[in-house]
Write an enzyme that holds these catalytic residues in place. Sequence first.
Site, mmCIF file in Angstrom:
data_model
loop_
_atom_site.group_PDB
_atom_site.id
_atom_site.type_symbol
_atom_site.label_atom_id
_atom_site.label_comp_id
_atom_site.label_asym_id
_atom_site.label_seq_id
_atom_site.Cartn_x
_atom_site.Cartn_y
_atom_site.Cartn_z
ATOM 1 N N CYS A 405 0.823 -1.221 0.000
ATOM 2 C CA CYS A 405 0.000 0.000 0.000
ATOM 3 C C CYS A 405 0.850 1.261 0.000
ATOM 4 O O CYS A 405 0.325 2.368 0.026
ATOM 5 C CB CYS A 405 -0.933 -0.005 1.199
ATOM 6 N N CYS A 420 3.643 -2.053 8.769
ATOM 7 C CA CYS A 420 2.833 -1.121 7.991
ATOM 8 C C CYS A 420 1.641 -0.776 8.870
ATOM 9 O O CYS A 420 0.944 -1.658 9.350
ATOM 10 C CB CYS A 420 2.364 -1.775 6.694
ATOM 11 N N CYS A 426 -4.719 -1.632 4.042
ATOM 12 C CA CYS A 426 -3.640 -2.412 3.419
ATOM 13 C C CYS A 426 -4.195 -3.829 3.187
ATOM 14 O O CYS A 426 -4.516 -4.544 4.139
ATOM 15 C CB CYS A 426 -2.431 -2.420 4.342
#
Length: 663
Positions: A405, A420, A426
């Site tokens: 992402c 992340c 995502c």
Amino acid sequence: MNAKEQIISLRSELHKLNYNYYVLDDSSVSDYDFDLRLKELKKLEDLHPEFYDSNSPTVRVGGDITKNFATIVHNSPMYSLDNSYSIEDLYDWEKRIKKIIEDNIEYTCELKYDGASISLSYIDGKFVKAITRGDGIQGDDVTPNIKTIPTVPLVLQGDFIKNFDIRGEIVMPIEGFKKLNSERVSNGEEPFKNPRNTASGSLKLQDSKEVSKRPLECLLYSIVESSGIIKSQYESLEIAKKLGFNVSNEIKLAKSIEEVFEFIKYWEINRNNLPFEIDGVVIKVNDTNQQNELGFTSKFPRWAISYKFKPEQSSTILKNISYQVGRTGSITPVANFEPIDLAGTIVKRASLHNSDFINKMDIRINDTVFVEKGGDIIPKIVKVDLSKRSVSSEKTIYINHCPECNSELKRNEDEANHYCLNYNFCQPQVSGRIQHFISRKAMDIDGLGAETVNLLVEHNLIKNYSDLYRLKTEDIIGLERMAQKSSENLISGVLLSKEISFDRVLYGLGIRHVGVTVAKKLAYHYNNIDALMCASYEDLETVDEIGGKIAESVINFFAAQENIMIINDLKFYGLNFQISSSKIIKSDKLLGSMFVVSGVFSQFSRDELKLEIEKNGGKVKSSISTKTSYVIAGDNMGPSKRLKAESLNVAIISEEDFVKMIK
Ligand code: AMP
Ligand code: ZN
């Protein structure tokens, strides 16, 4: 001869031929003749169903379908083995046992077959049940599948004690494995990875006909019986052979650790000449009395140890490093290298764990690296061959943005992994959380797999797991591979999951560091989600086995507004967010006691009685063993249970006695 006599004679002839062919490896009769006789028997059996025999040679071809394998408690636990890797380890082991045994000790040396362990039960010379090892205490009933394996005798030769279990390993010989794989490749199917996993996977196939087509072999290594007539491990293997079991001839009785070591050295070199894979050697104290004196730790027998061969190593070239995003957003770097053959398995990937690992080893693209297959068969990079590194090689730079992402990655000071943080958008995180939620140990939703989850997420039908409960058949019908039937299955699987208990729902939420065991602890400590949500850091830390890392993660999870909304949704759909009141623990009066319940009762139903035992800290087992503390006898208790309890000196008590115990 009348039909019955004919059937009986054909059966016994076929049992014998099967034994000669598969166990003794001598084929006095051609395959053609064998098949002819089998067909004749099948025909007679079809004409005369009244002479049905569950152990007829005709069951080898399979046909039984098992949808769900029943979980069964082993008559006695299937222990694992302590490991050793050097002669020093073996001397240490010897020292430990010589503290307990003063007499001279002999050892049996056996090959350590690399397959799936199995426990077979025989009653009156007939095969009755096969259970996988499972967690050692209980395993899966795979009887119909095991019956198809020709080296498992269905009827024994000669006399032995009435009831016993025998343990062994189901392996897939290398030749058969190769042949199976070449058939798969020519059918356009993925080849299997290695013989061991294929063997254990085969045991869990639902269609026993499919199992009968897999070239499996059963090697036996231990008779379990309590009458005391077997004097040594060596003798037990001799007895097993005489009964018609498939026992390896590569067994040595050693008089000293040095002799044991000779056996090990020989097989470390010659293992590749065997028809099946081994991963070491197992050494056992030979004398049964000495074994009994040594006993067991909670995990393994003190009288046996395995010697694990060093994993095979091979070198290859690292082509590139890719990065995977897990359901919690953690990033795992993966090495992709030129495929190599490692002990019969083709490998082309290995985890690089995190950036520290890459830095410490200074792994770079185009490096020549040594790869090893660990004991758990997961390949790992163990070394970089610096002498082969090109002068133009450049240090690996770890990514700083999510490969999925593109969000910026974060790494906390005390953690090795990068994360992340794009929790909601995502894709692998979104799908991963839902996949975790539906997995077997969590909500166990039938009819829904990882690929379908990805499909539903891609089509924007679900964004989190609570959306699953909003789905309707018409939403999914017509998606790739989703016909009427599979759509309906999916929806009914989702509905059924509402019955799943609170501890598993809690595990399914996917709170970082909250695995199956921790989820159970939390669920039973707080009894419901509201209490857990209000718990402070200090309070969480007081819970048995819950440390700061878990406490912090729980607090963070419930601090996020989106999680609260999802939980409210799930509550609305009727999932279990509290321990069902019938399970709440009342006392620990029965702690440490093992019960068997038999017969019919007046105050309780059998299930209520079992629940009552558990609520007071006791355990319930289905069969009587030396470990049983009490048998609660109701009306019409089975006579064989009574006999067994009496012969093992287990106390038989009445329902009233039991009520007094928990008062
Ligand atoms: P491990 O899984 O490494 O703890 O090793 C224990 C397993 O080795 C047992 O569960 C058995 O299935 C397997 N095994 C293979 N060959 C033998 C053998 N000859 N004797 C005992 N166990 C064996
Ligand atoms: Zn991302």
